[in-house]
Design an enzyme around this catalytic site. Structure first.
Site, short mmCIF file in Angstrom:
data_model
loop_
_atom_site.label_atom_id
_atom_site.label_comp_id
_atom_site.label_asym_id
_atom_site.label_seq_id
_atom_site.Cartn_x
_atom_site.Cartn_y
_atom_site.Cartn_z
N SER A 1 -22.61 -67.52 5.96
CA SER A 1 -21.84 -68.47 5.16
C SER A 1 -20.43 -68.60 5.72
CB SER A 1 -21.77 -67.99 3.71
OG SER A 1 -20.80 -68.69 2.97
N TYR B 1 -19.99 -62.09 -2.83
CA TYR B 1 -20.98 -62.89 -2.11
C TYR B 1 -20.64 -62.93 -0.63
CZ TYR B 1 -23.19 -67.08 -0.22
OH TYR B 1 -23.88 -67.96 0.59
#
Length: 336
Positions: A128, A153
């Site tokens: 990501s 995350y």
């Protein structure tokens, strides 16, 4: 027919990846837990479309379940693996951190152990843009130091990159980690801003706009992302023969492991994105201007020159075009 294993195949990106592989003549083994993190009926609708196609095999299960992936690797012997299964969402990681450790770290470890026992030709694992964390030098380049993640995350995604590198080094597993940037498009998740904004705007409700709208994102259309992923399948990393071949390459000096940005190579102001939704819906947005959310960053912007060098492909869908496609899908799917 060649076989691909796609984890998270009923998810937003996983659906498009599996669908594109099937269209290209691959057999696809899809793995998805159908978790209730968001509306399961949306996942089921995606799955129904995949199961209607020849060559698709659905497996319901959690990637972190011990032995599941090893069994599937042994049974289907996939040539490529595209790992998209993950607990997503920056804000949800504040509420349920354990799910991020179980799925993102535990699931990736199970995948790498399965690949160690039954090595595929190439593994492509989703990371990501959030891995860049507190970096402010933009556009983000793959070789930029990324040590200050801003959310749990993001920390789990950066950790999967490190774990995958160690497996690539120890067991000669060719692995490409792709960092994608703010993906949107039809079939998008309800917890993502495009879906929430469109829903509220059409219902005449105010939208929450963080950092008082002073945010920029490298919005990447879903099918552009998928085309980039598929283009990377043949760009197998090999540190023994490719070292120094590409300018700005992130290829490890000790492992067949590479990190590649996939983005639209543009930092679009959030207010411009909202304006595109207003234009597509024909409704003016009411906005609640709010402070920055914990774990969020004010801007993202990808340098995609390595992707272009490796594949010749660069994502190109404009925000205006992509948002119009998303709103059209939203109206059709929800019968509005």
């Amino acid at each position: 027919m060649k076989t691909a294993l796609v984890t998270g195949s009923s998810g937003f990106i996983g659906y498009f990846v599996a669908d594109a592989l099937l269209a290209a003549g691959w057999k696809v083994v899809g793995v998805d837990s159908m978790s209730d993190y968001y509306d399961v009926s949306l996942k089921q609708s995606r799955l129904d479309l995949l199961e209607a196609q020849k060559g698709f095999t659905n497996v319901k299960g959690k990637v972190e379940q011990p032995g599941l992936l090893t069994k599937l690797f042994n049974q289907h012997k996939p040539e490529i693996v595209i790992h998209l299964a993950a607990q997503a969402g920056v804000r949800y990681s504040l509420e349920n951190p354990m799910s991020y450790f179980e799925t993102n770290l535990g699931g990736t470890l199970q995948l790498l152990e399965a690949a160690r026992a039954h090595p595929p030709k190439h593994m492509l694992l989703a990371s990501s843009s959030s891995a860049y964390g507190a970096n402010t030098e933009m556009p983000y380049q793959e070789n930029t130091k990324a040590d200050h993640q801003m959310s749990l995350y993001a920390a789990t995604k950066k950790s999967t990159e490190n774990i995958a590198h160690s497996y690539a080094h120890l067991f000669a597993l060719p692995i490409t980690m792709f960092r994608f940037f703010t993906v949107y498009g039809p079939w998008g998740r309800p917890d993502m801003a495009p879906h929430k904004f469109t829903s509220r705007i059409l219902e005449g409700r105010a939208i929450d706009v963080y950092n008082h709208g002073q945010m920029r994102r490298d919005f990447t259309y879903a099918t552009d992302l998928v085309q980039a992923i598929l283009s990377l399948i043949d760009a197998v990393p090999d540190h023994l023969t490719q070292q120094g071949k590409y300018l700005g390459d992130s290829l490890s000096p000790v492992a067949p492991h590479r990190i590649v940005n996939i983005g639209n190579a543009d930092a679009i102001p959030l207010l411009d994105f909202i304006k595109a939704i207003e234009d597509a819906t024909g409704v003016e947005a009411q906005m609640n201007l709010m402070p920055m959310q914990p774990g969020d960053v004010p801007a993202t912007w990808a340098d995609t020159s390595l992707l272009q060098s490796l594949t010749g492909y660069v994502p190109h869908t404009s925000v205006r075009e992509g948002v119009a496609q998303f709103v059209a899908w939203y109206r059709d799917y929800y019968k509005i």
